[in-house]
Scaffold this motif. Structure first.
Motif, PDB file in Angstrom:
ATOM      1  N   ALA A  41       3.534   8.881  45.339  1.00 47.83           N
ATOM      2  CA  ALA A  41       1.954   9.399  44.697  1.00 47.83           C
ATOM      3  C   ALA A  41       1.017   8.326  44.859  1.00 47.83           C
ATOM      4  O   ALA A  41       1.378   7.027  45.541  1.00 47.83           O
ATOM      5  CB  ALA A  41       2.827   8.659  42.844  1.00 47.83           C
ATOM      6  N   ASN A  42       0.129   8.424  44.601  1.00 50.19           N
ATOM      7  CA  ASN A  42      -1.442   8.077  44.689  1.00 50.19           C
ATOM      8  C   ASN A  42      -1.229   6.213  43.519  1.00 50.19           C
ATOM      9  O   ASN A  42      -2.024   6.718  42.829  1.00 50.19           O
ATOM     10  CB  ASN A  42      -2.707   8.905  44.699  1.00 50.19           C
ATOM     11  N   THR A  43      -1.296   5.124  44.392  1.00 54.50           N
ATOM     12  CA  THR A  43      -1.024   4.143  42.781  1.00 54.50           C
ATOM     13  C   THR A  43      -2.200   3.081  43.463  1.00 54.50           C
ATOM     14  O   THR A  43      -1.819   2.579  42.857  1.00 54.50           O
ATOM     15  CB  THR A  43       0.108   3.417  43.752  1.00 54.50           C
ATOM     16  N   VAL A  44      -3.248   4.042  44.086  1.00 54.29           N
ATOM     17  CA  VAL A  44      -4.619   2.769  43.603  1.00 54.29           C
ATOM     18  C   VAL A  44      -4.839   2.744  42.389  1.00 54.29           C
ATOM     19  O   VAL A  44      -5.185   3.877  41.190  1.00 54.29           O
ATOM     20  CB  VAL A  44      -5.890   3.745  44.557  1.00 54.29           C
ATOM     21  N   GLY A  45      -4.694   1.288  41.949  1.00 48.57           N
ATOM     22  CA  GLY A  45      -6.159   1.340  40.840  1.00 48.57           C
ATOM     23  C   GLY A  45      -4.649   0.904  39.237  1.00 48.57           C
ATOM     24  O   GLY A  45      -5.105   1.902  38.240  1.00 48.57           O
ATOM     25  N   THR A  46      -3.082   1.096  39.831  1.00 47.97           N
ATOM     26  CA  THR A  46      -2.381   1.482  38.948  1.00 47.97           C
ATOM     27  C   THR A  46      -2.020   0.267  37.886  1.00 47.97           C
ATOM     28  O   THR A  46      -1.570  -0.775  39.026  1.00 47.97           O
ATOM     29  CB  THR A  46      -0.738   2.260  39.883  1.00 47.97           C
ATOM     30  N   ASP A  47      -1.595  -0.098  37.104  1.00 48.42           N
ATOM     31  CA  ASP A  47      -1.767  -1.474  36.434  1.00 48.42           C
ATOM     32  C   ASP A  47       0.119  -1.141  35.992  1.00 48.42           C
ATOM     33  O   ASP A  47       0.837  -0.220  36.109  1.00 48.42           O
ATOM     34  CB  ASP A  47      -1.435  -0.723  34.843  1.00 48.42           C
ATOM     35  N   TRP A  48       0.795  -1.648  37.066  1.00 42.98           N
ATOM     36  CA  TRP A  48       2.392  -2.283  38.061  1.00 42.98           C
ATOM     37  C   TRP A  48       3.103  -2.529  37.038  1.00 42.98           C
ATOM     38  O   TRP A  48       4.080  -3.001  36.150  1.00 42.98           O
ATOM     39  CB  TRP A  48       1.763  -3.107  38.928  1.00 42.98           C
ATOM     40  N   LYS A  49       2.144  -2.971  35.309  1.00 39.35           N
ATOM     41  CA  LYS A  49       3.062  -4.408  34.326  1.00 39.35           C
ATOM     42  C   LYS A  49       3.765  -3.074  33.608  1.00 39.35           C
ATOM     43  O   LYS A  49       5.133  -3.316  32.763  1.00 39.35           O
ATOM     44  CB  LYS A  49       1.962  -4.257  33.084  1.00 39.35           C
ATOM     45  N   SER A  50       3.624  -1.394  33.587  1.00 41.08           N
ATOM     46  CA  SER A  50       4.125  -0.564  32.926  1.00 41.08           C
ATOM     47  C   SER A  50       5.870  -0.146  33.222  1.00 41.08           C
ATOM     48  O   SER A  50       6.390   0.495  32.751  1.00 41.08           O
ATOM     49  CB  SER A  50       3.591   0.434  32.835  1.00 41.08           C
ATOM     50  N   TYR A  51       5.640  -0.284  34.687  1.00 43.48           N
ATOM     51  CA  TYR A  51       6.935   0.334  35.455  1.00 43.48           C
ATOM     52  C   TYR A  51       8.011  -0.526  35.289  1.00 43.48           C
ATOM     53  O   TYR A  51       7.977  -1.885  34.660  1.00 43.48           O
ATOM     54  CB  TYR A  51       6.255   0.440  37.053  1.00 43.48           C
ATOM     55  N   LYS A  52       9.116   0.083  35.281  1.00 43.90           N
ATOM     56  CA  LYS A  52      10.772  -0.375  35.157  1.00 43.90           C
ATOM     57  C   LYS A  52      10.363  -1.007  36.504  1.00 43.90           C
ATOM     58  O   LYS A  52      11.138  -0.209  37.476  1.00 43.90           O
ATOM     59  CB  LYS A  52      11.245   0.773  34.794  1.00 43.90           C
ATOM     60  N   ILE A  53      11.330  -2.228  36.020  1.00 45.01           N
ATOM     61  CA  ILE A  53      12.569  -2.724  36.945  1.00 45.01           C
ATOM     62  C   ILE A  53      14.095  -1.932  37.718  1.00 45.01           C
ATOM     63  O   ILE A  53      14.575  -1.928  36.137  1.00 45.01           O
ATOM     64  CB  ILE A  53      12.412  -4.082  37.244  1.00 45.01           C
ATOM     65  N   ILE A  54      14.301  -1.644  38.322  1.00 44.83           N
ATOM     66  CA  ILE A  54      16.190  -1.594  38.753  1.00 44.83           C
ATOM     67  C   ILE A  54      16.279  -1.947  39.761  1.00 44.83           C
ATOM     68  O   ILE A  54      15.925  -2.849  40.658  1.00 44.83           O
ATOM     69  CB  ILE A  54      15.743   0.321  39.230  1.00 44.83           C
ATOM     70  N   LYS A  55      17.147  -2.999  39.492  1.00 41.82           N
ATOM     71  CA  LYS A  55      18.790  -3.442  39.988  1.00 41.82           C
ATOM     72  C   LYS A  55      19.716  -2.778  40.966  1.00 41.82           C
ATOM     73  O   LYS A  55      20.331  -1.940  40.396  1.00 41.82           O
ATOM     74  CB  LYS A  55      18.865  -4.818  39.629  1.00 41.82           C
ATOM     75  N   SER A  86       9.097   4.392  37.541  1.00 42.64           N
ATOM     76  CA  SER A  86       8.205   5.013  36.294  1.00 42.64           C
ATOM     77  C   SER A  86       9.231   4.766  35.361  1.00 42.64           C
ATOM     78  O   SER A  86       9.780   4.850  34.801  1.00 42.64           O
ATOM     79  CB  SER A  86       8.422   6.754  36.897  1.00 42.64           C
ATOM     80  N   GLN A  87       7.427   4.359  34.227  1.00 41.45           N
ATOM     81  CA  GLN A  87       8.397   4.144  33.020  1.00 41.45           C
ATOM     82  C   GLN A  87       8.836   5.798  32.204  1.00 41.45           C
ATOM     83  O   GLN A  87       9.082   5.360  31.007  1.00 41.45           O
ATOM     84  CB  GLN A  87       7.128   4.228  32.420  1.00 41.45           C
TER      85      GLN A  87
END
Length: 174
Positions: A41-55, A86-87
């Motif tokens: 995905a094109n992630t330019v300008g992406t707000d990373w705060k909404s993405y989910k963390i997976i461990k 992705s959220q």
């Protein structure tokens, strides 16, 4: 092998940890081959705060089954300690790994019978969904943990042998 069929919901829980600190982890997608793939995905300008963390040891699945043919996108994170997804995806984990191994559950998800079950139980008119409640209602055999370990180890041995045979074939072709 003594197995008891149990509802999956007894063993799993949703994990919804967001990337509030905007950490720079690898962004991954889930393929119909039941594995993680690097996102294109094109992630330019992406707000990373909404993405989910997976461990590592957690699962991720895509409830939308409309565009994946007869397969459901679901995978166990094994090759990264931490990553982003992705959220829109659902991240979950096993709550009691003393009774159900993530690797054993992952093998069960890879079965074509699971894909058929998930497609049959998907619902919706425009976008078919196999939602969280449906996933929790899945009944699966849960053998003793020692039996699960044997099954997982046998499967891994077969996978390693297949990889070795492919490498030998590639060398012969070269």
């Amino acid at each position: 092998m003594k197995s008891n069929y149990k509802k999956l919901g007894e063993y799993i829980q949703i994990v919804d940890e967001r990337n509030k600190n905007e950490e720079q982890y690898e962004l991954l997608g889930v393929s119909v081959d039941k594995c993680f793939i690097k996102s294109i995905a094109n992630t330019v300008g992406t707000d990373w705060k909404s993405y989910k963390i997976i461990k590592k040891g957690q699962f991720c699945y895509i409830p939308d089954t409309s565009r994946r043919g007869d397969k459901i996108g679901i995978a166990l994170l094994e090759n990264y300690d931490v990553a982003l997804v992705s959220q829109a995806y659902t991240v979950f984990q096993i709550v009691d790994t003393e009774n159900l191994m993530p690797e054993f559950l992952n093998l069960w998800f890879k079965r074509s019978e699971f894909d058929r079950y998930a497609r049959f139980h998907s619902h919706g008119s425009v976008r078919e969904l196999f939602d969280w409640d449906e996933l929790c209602n899945v009944e699966l055999p849960v053998p003793e943990i020692s039996e699960q370990k044997k099954i997982v180890n046998a499967y891994r041995t077969i996978e390693r042998r297949i990889e070795l045979k492919k490498a030998i074939n590639d060398n012969l072709a070269a």
